[in-house]
Scaffold this active site. Structure first.
Site, short mmCIF file in Angstrom:
data_model
loop_
_atom_site.label_atom_id
_atom_site.label_comp_id
_atom_site.label_asym_id
_atom_site.label_seq_id
_atom_site.Cartn_x
_atom_site.Cartn_y
_atom_site.Cartn_z
N GLU A 93 67.84 36.92 90.55
CA GLU A 93 66.34 37.18 89.76
C GLU A 93 66.39 36.28 88.43
O GLU A 93 66.18 36.74 87.46
CB GLU A 93 66.38 38.67 89.44
CG GLU A 93 66.17 39.40 90.90
CD GLU A 93 65.62 40.76 90.15
OE1 GLU A 93 65.06 40.97 89.07
OE2 GLU A 93 65.64 41.77 91.17
N HIS A 365 70.83 45.85 86.57
CA HIS A 365 71.83 45.85 87.11
C HIS A 365 73.22 45.99 86.29
O HIS A 365 73.17 45.17 85.01
CB HIS A 365 72.00 44.91 88.40
CG HIS A 365 71.19 45.27 89.32
ND1 HIS A 365 71.68 45.25 90.92
CD2 HIS A 365 69.86 45.39 89.42
CE1 HIS A 365 70.52 45.55 91.57
NE2 HIS A 365 69.47 45.65 90.85
#
Length: 624
Positions: A93, A365
């Site tokens: 990402e 995350h």
């Protein structure tokens, strides 16, 4: 290659140094440059004793992710300050060049080599950083990767795939590492209603194939990224069965969770809801935990952004935390012992700290960090890809037959599932161990292949069939929409000729244009994309069906072998029972004969005493 180039440059500099002794300043600079290059040559030719690996989802969504610039700068600083110092890093990402360069600026002194991978319309979001040269790289896109109609999710538009890099940590084949960084399709719903599960499973199949091929080349393999799967998923089973790799975390923590505490696979284990601290230390949870501020409720986030300090107790229950980020490793497949073997040393969840000024988590995350260490080839490494893939791969046919025989003789111990309590809910691989004519060749050695139970392949095929039905239905509807829009547009254009009012004519033109434009889009999606998805599904279906046939063949052969062993065992038991029966009858007959003999002897003895003759014997004995 890198070391050879440096040597050539060093020799050129040495020549310039020896031929320019009259210029003291130039000579001194050349001497320093020569020492600098020789230092890099020594580092490039020496195989390191340990390698530190890190994978991290940066959440670099432009216009959507909050505090994106500030977080990415801090992510770079955190990677540079991590202990131990990361040497191979995979990022996910990382959608923008701006975010990638922000991290590169902070980490260039420890990770001088890097590659940002381009894919799709908006970029694949993948990057690999390394301490050592990246000598080769490519981007492999997934054939199945979401749908263009789900534009609000974006998976199809970013062109997700696998970022591949070949890294040389020294000289020789044993210093080659093939790194695979990926980000699988996100789950937008629970597994029972997840319409993208088939796509994610197909993506896991693709990266498993890439890692298997790299291992068969004899190279060490590192697979890392945000896989968006749990250890109980079909995708995880495909990776760990069809690629000779180990899940680093589960190797060191075999009793770690199979999913969130609310997941059925974890409920079946009947364990207590873990705390946030336990999820980090033992379960390796990297997402959806209570310690991550981006997983809090909207009300809590608003209070945090207003400046209120919120402290989360790490001992409180954390039922939703999951492990979605993984590092897989393999020493590769080799017919002979490798000069350098690597073993998994440690693994941890990192980058759990908050931003120093914003007080928010650095991403949605946490990172996974692992260390592998070099071991002599004679030592039994827990990172041996073959041993981790299947213990029967290194067994001879006699040993495999002995294992099956023991399973037949002890049917209570023989099961198609792993008997260990930590992974009893995961199907155990079935291993084919052929007897090739040349057992020393690499080709024959790599022909051993593990398969899942055929019932697991049936589940995958059911997913594919469900997606096929949906794709065919969507294709027909979209093509029908296209044909209907053409007809409606023609009717509108014809009606304009009969209209006497400008307003009506304008509305007919507007309806015709919008309708025809929508019909073209639907026709392109139905005719082009749906056709592409169907062909990719058919390819995936054939490959899974092929594996199922092999698995069924092995199961049938093993089943017939076990039946033969059990039949031999039953025949042996029957003959043993017959022997025991004969022995028992012989003993009973002998006992009866002994009693008759004793009775006869007493009668003779009585007659001898009556006649006054001497007794010819005492006690019972053989009568002659």
């Amino acid at each position: 290659m890198y070391a050879d180039d440096l040597r050539i440059q060093s020799h050129e500099i040495l020549y310039l140094y020896t031929t320019s002794s009259e210029d003291g300043t130039r000579s001194s600079r050349l001497k320093k440059l020569y020492r600098f290059i020789m230092k890099h040559i020594e580092a490039a030719t020496q195989v390191p004793s340990t390698i530190n690996i890190l994978t991290y989802n940066c959440w670099d969504l432009k216009y959507l992710a909050k505090y994106r610039v500030e977080r990415l700068q801090e992510i770079g600083r955190s990677i540079a300050a991590a202990v131990p110092t990361p040497e191979i890093v995979g990022l996910q990402e990382c959608w923008t060049q701006e975010g990638y360069l922000a991290i590169r600026r902070q980490t260039r002194h420890i990770l001088p080599y890097g590659k940002f991978y381009h894919s799709g319309i908006f970029g694949g979001g993948l990057a690999i950083l390394s301490k050592w040269p990246i000598v080769e790289s490519n981007m492999v896109r997934y054939p199945l990767n979401g749908r263009p109609t789900a534009f609000f999710r974006g998976d199809w538009y970013v062109g997700k795939g696998v970022a591949c890099a070949t890294i040389h940590t020294g000289q020789g084949k044993e210093s080659v590492f093939e790194v695979f960084c990926t980000h699988l399709h996100a789950p937008y719903a629970p597994e029972s209603s997840d319409s993208y599960m088939c796509h994610r499973t197909a993506q896991a199949w693709e990266i498993a194939r890439l890692m298997r091929q790299a291992a068969q080349r004899g190279h060490a393999v590192i697979g890392l990224g945000d896989f968006n799967i749990t250890p109980s998923s079909l995708a995880y089973q495909l990776i760990t069965t069809h690629a000779p790799v180990q899940d680093v975390w589960r190797t060191l923590h075999p009793d770690s969770s199979l999913g969130a505490a609310t997941h059925p696979s974890e409920k079946a284990r009947r364990k207590e809801i873990p705390s946030a601290r336990y999820n980090l230390r033992e379960n390796g949870a990297t997402c959806d935990g209570v310690l991550n501020t981006w997983r809090w409720s909207k009300e809590q986030q608003k209070e945090l952004f207003k400046g209120k300090s919120i402290i989360v107790d790490s001992t409180e229950p954390d039922p939703r935390a999951r492990r979605l980020d993984y590092i897989f490793f393999s020493n590769g497949v080799s017919a002979s012992p490798r000069p350098v073997q690597w073993r998994i040393e440690s693994a941890k969840v990192g980058m759990t700290e908050r931003h120093p000024t914003l007080d928010c988590s650095l991403s949605d995350h946490f990172s996974v960090e692992a260390t592998i260490s070099r071991a002599p080839p004679s030592s039994r490494s827990n990172a041996d890809g073959l041993q981790a893939h299947s213990s029967m791969r290194e067994q001879s046919n006699d040993t495999a037959l002995r294992t099956l025989t023991n399973a037949a003789l002890h049917p209570t111990l023989y099961t198609s599932y792993n008997p260990s309590p930590t992974s009893s809910f995961l199907p155990a691989p079935i291993t084919r161990t052929p007897s090739p004519p040349d057992s020393n060749s690499v080709e024959s050695y790599t022909s051993c292949q593990s398969y899942l139970p055929s019932s697991v392949y049936d589940e995958i095929l059911a997913l594919v069939s469900s997606d096929e039905v949906r794709a065919y239905r969507q294709r027909r509807l979209r093509l029908f929409h296209f044909v209907a829009s053409v007809i409606i547009s023609l009717i509108c254009f014809i009606a304009i000729w009969w209209s006497n009012h400008a307003g009506v004519s304008f509305m007919l033109v507007l309806v015709s244009t919008l309708n025809f434009g929508g019909g073209i889009v639907q026709g392109m999606i139905g005719g082009l994309f749906e056709g592409s998805e169907l062909r990719a599904l058919l390819e995936f279906k054939w490959e899974i069906d092929n594996c199922k046939e092999f698995a069924e063949t092995i199961e049938d052969s093993e089943g017939s072998m076990i039946e033969r062993v059990q039949e031999q065992r039953s025949l042996g038991d029957e003959s043993q029972r017959e022997g025991n029966g004969k022995e028992k009858s012989c003993l009973e007959e002998g006992k009866g004969a002994g009693e008759n003999e004793k009775e006869l002897w007493e009668r003779v003895r009585a007659s001898q005493e009556y006649s006054g003759q001497e007794n010819i014997g005492r006690g019972p004995g053989r009568f002659v």
